[in-house]
Design a protein around this motif. Structure first.
Motif, PDB file in Angstrom:
ATOM      1  N   HIS A 151      43.559  48.123  39.177  1.00 33.95           N
ATOM      2  CA  HIS A 151      44.190  48.922  40.224  1.00 33.95           C
ATOM      3  C   HIS A 151      45.679  49.125  39.921  1.00 33.95           C
ATOM      4  N   ASP A 152      46.303  48.105  39.327  1.00 39.51           N
ATOM      5  CA  ASP A 152      47.704  48.260  38.927  1.00 39.51           C
ATOM      6  C   ASP A 152      47.840  49.279  37.799  1.00 39.51           C
ATOM      7  N   LEU A 202      47.544  52.804  39.150  1.00 39.74           N
ATOM      8  CA  LEU A 202      48.780  53.292  39.767  1.00 39.74           C
ATOM      9  C   LEU A 202      49.790  53.735  38.709  1.00 39.74           C
ATOM     10  N   SER A 241      48.640  56.962  37.096  1.00 40.20           N
ATOM     11  CA  SER A 241      48.647  58.100  38.017  1.00 40.20           C
ATOM     12  C   SER A 241      50.039  58.702  38.198  1.00 40.20           C
TER      13      SER A 241
END
Length: 358
Positions: free
Chosen positions: A214-215, A218, A221
């Motif tokens: 998830h890091d 981010l 993105s």
């Protein structure tokens, strides 16, 4: 499925549908991971897509889909653990190595699965023809990779992931065949497909979180990376669609053929993937590699699934009769049938039953 070694029309159609999905899945996942290097989150997206699609199939009445029942869910918990670990290790192997590396290790699975079938599923060991076919498959894949100049593995970690993937796959193939048997009474193969995908969402998402994907998502993105391009979205959507297809056709095919035959088919499909790779990309082997590929496919077509042992045939016949006409047990068995229905044997879990076949 029949107990003899011959394939029925249903078996052949199941193998064709599974082959079409399996041959493309490895390539699509490889493309998807190049654009979106987050194996855990990609797999989670595939599971969620499949779960939603199956729910729509159930609501619309297109096909019968089983409800969640604990007696059916329980044996699938162990399979889901194997399935999730297998998917993740496959993704990591593809991320750290090339397709050929994954295939060469995957090709050794049938050798282990045929022994597991003999030990746990009541099958005979492969005959001479099938042993020769398995040997041809292994030699063909090893020969192809040895002839491929692009066979470069990214360090010891790549071998770690592909070895883990191979070990998990071998046990998954044998256990998967067991839990799709007629005693589970599924309305259709959408039942196992639903169980596998829905139950896999939480553990795969947990693996992704523990891997800090998830890091990474981010970071990727951020505007400067230009992650969410139309091509990336198309790759992700394609992997989800093919993931649903291979999930259903895989369970349907597994219900029609033996675990080893299913595994051999998977190896042959991966070699078709190599052939596609040869046609559309420049990094592949030359004439020698094509000849090794031909040997591998010839071995797969020569494999003959092993029949059940005689005592297992009798057990399967009794089981089928009891499922079709359960009243026969009460009418013909009398007191013996009543006592047997109340015995601990009837309450054993599938895992216990599997172990008792050794």
């Amino acid at each position: 499925m029949p107990d003899d070694t011959k394939l029925t029309s249903a078996s052949v159609s199941a193998m064709i549908m599974y082959s079409m999905s399996s041959a493309s899945m490895l390539l699509i996942n490889k493309l998807c991971l190049k654009a979106l290097p987050l194996p855990g989150l990609v797999s989670t997206a595939q599971f969620i897509f499949s779960a939603v699609a199956i729910m729509l199939i159930k609501v619309s009445g297109v096909a019968p889909v089983d409800d969640f029942e604990w007696k059916k869910v329980r044996p699938y918990l162990l399979y889901v653990l194997q399935f999730v670990v297998g998917i993740y290790t496959n993704m990591k192997a593809l991320q750290h190595s090339n397709i050929d590396t994954v295939i060469v290790f995957r090709a050794s699975c049938p050798l282990a699965v045929c022994v597991l079938e003999w030990a746990f599923l009541g099958r005979q060991l492969p005959n001479c023809r099938s042993c020769l076919a398995l040997l041809c498959i292994l030699l063909g894949v090893l020969g192809y990779v040895s002839a491929d100049k692009s066979f470069v593995v990214g360090g010891i970690h790549a071998y770690t992931w592909v070895i883990a993937y191979t070990l998990v796959t071998a046990t998954q193939m044998a256990y998967g065949k067991y839990i799709v048997g007629p005693d589970m009474k599924f309305a259709s193969m959408w039942g196992p497909t639903q169980y596998t995908n829905v139950l896999s969402i939480a553990p795969m998402l947990a693996i992704a979180m523990l891997s800090h994907e998830h890091d990474n998502l981010l970071k990727l993105s951020a505007p400067e990376h230009e992650l969410w391009t139309p091509r990336t979205i198309a790759y992700l959507l394609a992997s989800c669609v093919v993931g649903l297809a291979i999930s259903f056709t895989g369970w349907y095919c597994r219900s029609q053929v033996t675990a080893t035959c299913y595994t051999v088919l998977g190896v042959a499909n991966k070699m078709v993937t190599v052939l596609v790779n040869l046609l559309i990309w420049d990094e592949h082997a030359g004439l020698a590699g094509i000849l090794w590929l031909t040997l591998c496919i010839a071995g797969a077509t020569g494999y003959q699934q092993a029949p059940l042992r005689q005592e297992e045939v009798a057990k399967q016949r009794l089981l089928n009769e009891s499922l079709e006409c359960p009243e026969l047990l009460n009418d013909e068995g009398g007191e013996g049938a009543d006592s047997s229905s109340e015995s601990p044997e009837a309450e054993r879990s599938p895992g216990t039953e599997l172990k008792s076949r050794v």
